[in-house]
Design a protein around this motif. Structure first.
Motif, PDB file in Angstrom:
ATOM      1  N   LYS B   2      -9.131   2.375  -3.642  1.00  0.00           N
ATOM      2  CA  LYS B   2      -8.234   1.908  -4.528  1.00  0.00           C
ATOM      3  C   LYS B   2      -6.613   2.232  -4.456  1.00  0.00           C
ATOM      4  CE  LYS B   2     -10.827   4.403  -7.927  1.00  0.00           C
ATOM      5  NZ  LYS B   2     -11.242   4.900  -9.202  1.00  0.00           N
ATOM      6  N   GLY B  35      -9.599  -7.491 -10.765  1.00  0.00           N
ATOM      7  CA  GLY B  35      -9.416  -6.294  -9.737  1.00  0.00           C
ATOM      8  C   GLY B  35      -8.698  -5.282 -10.366  1.00  0.00           C
ATOM      9  N   VAL B  37      -8.359  -1.926 -12.524  1.00  0.00           N
ATOM     10  CA  VAL B  37      -9.282  -1.089 -13.048  1.00  0.00           C
ATOM     11  C   VAL B  37      -8.867  -0.057 -14.212  1.00  0.00           C
ATOM     12  CG1 VAL B  37     -10.475   1.159 -12.527  1.00  0.00           C
ATOM     13  CG2 VAL B  37     -10.204  -0.781 -10.652  1.00  0.00           C
ATOM     14  N   GLU B  62      -8.654  -2.341  -7.948  1.00  0.00           N
ATOM     15  CA  GLU B  62      -9.808  -2.058  -7.028  1.00  0.00           C
ATOM     16  C   GLU B  62      -9.545  -1.991  -5.429  1.00  0.00           C
ATOM     17  OE1 GLU B  62     -12.336  -5.310  -7.395  1.00  0.00           O
ATOM     18  OE2 GLU B  62     -13.081  -4.667  -9.364  1.00  0.00           O
TER      19      GLU B  62
END
Lengths: 104, 104
Positions: B2, B35, B37, B62
Motif C-alpha cells: 500500500k 485504487g 482505500v 492499493e
C-alpha cells in the motif's frame, strides 16, 4: 472527532531494513491499545541527501482524549521500554504532529 | 504494498471554517476513485503564529501504481477543476509527500 498522530523518525540508512523489525512486537499487541482505530508504519518515498531514511508511525484514535489517556497508561510505558536498545538507529529525536480528523 | 499520499495546505485562518466545505463534493464521489482505500481530511492541532491554519489530505492507495494511474486519469482532472475558484484561501502552494506502507 477522530484524531491522528504522526511521529517521524530519521533513521541512519544502514538500518533501513532492520528498523521495521523493532515495531513487530508492538504491532502484534496493537489490539491492546485502547481507543486506537488504525496504525501504520510508513517509509517516506523520497531519496534524501546523505545517510538518512525517514520512517513515520501513523495512528488514528477514537478521539484526542483516547490518545491522551494512552500517553499516561501502563501500555504506553510497556510499548516504549525497548527504545533505549535501538537508540543507535536514530539520527535525531522523533518529531510528533497531531491532527483532528475533519472528514473520513 | 500500500501507498499513502499526504498533501498539506496552508490556509488563511479566516477561511478555517469554510475550507473543509470545498472537499465535500470530492468526498461524496470518493468511491469513484479507483485504487483508493481510505481518505481523510485533517487539520493540524497546533496554534501557529500568524494567519495560517494547516489542513492535510491523507489518501491510502492499493499501490503506488494505483496512485500514479489516478494522477493521469479523467477522474483526477474532474476532482481538481474547482481549484482555481478557491485559490484565494491558499497562503502557499500545497506540499506533497508520499510514503510506502511498511506495516498496517
Amino acid at each position: 472527532m477522530k484524531y491522528m498522530t504522526m511521529n517521524r523518525f530519521k533513521i541512519h540508512s544502514k538500518y533501513e531494513n532492520e528498523y521495521p523489525g523493532i515495531w513487530d512486537e508492538s504491532y502484534k499487541n496493537i489490539d491492546s491499545v485502547q481507543g486506537l482505530v488504525d496504525f501504520k508504519l510508513l517509509k517516506l518515498d523520497k531519496e534524501l541527501d546523505g545517510d538518512i531514511v525517514v520512517f513515520a508511525s501513523c495512528s488514528v484514535w477514537e478521539s484526542k482524549e483516547a490518545f491522551e489517556a494512552w500517553k499516561i497508561s501502563e501500555n504506553y510505558k510497556e510499548m516504549h521500554k525497548s527504545i533505549p536498545l535501538n537508540k543507535h538507529m536514530y539520527a535525531e529525536h522523533p518529531i510528533m504532529e497531531a491532527f483532528e480528523v475533519v472528514l473520513g
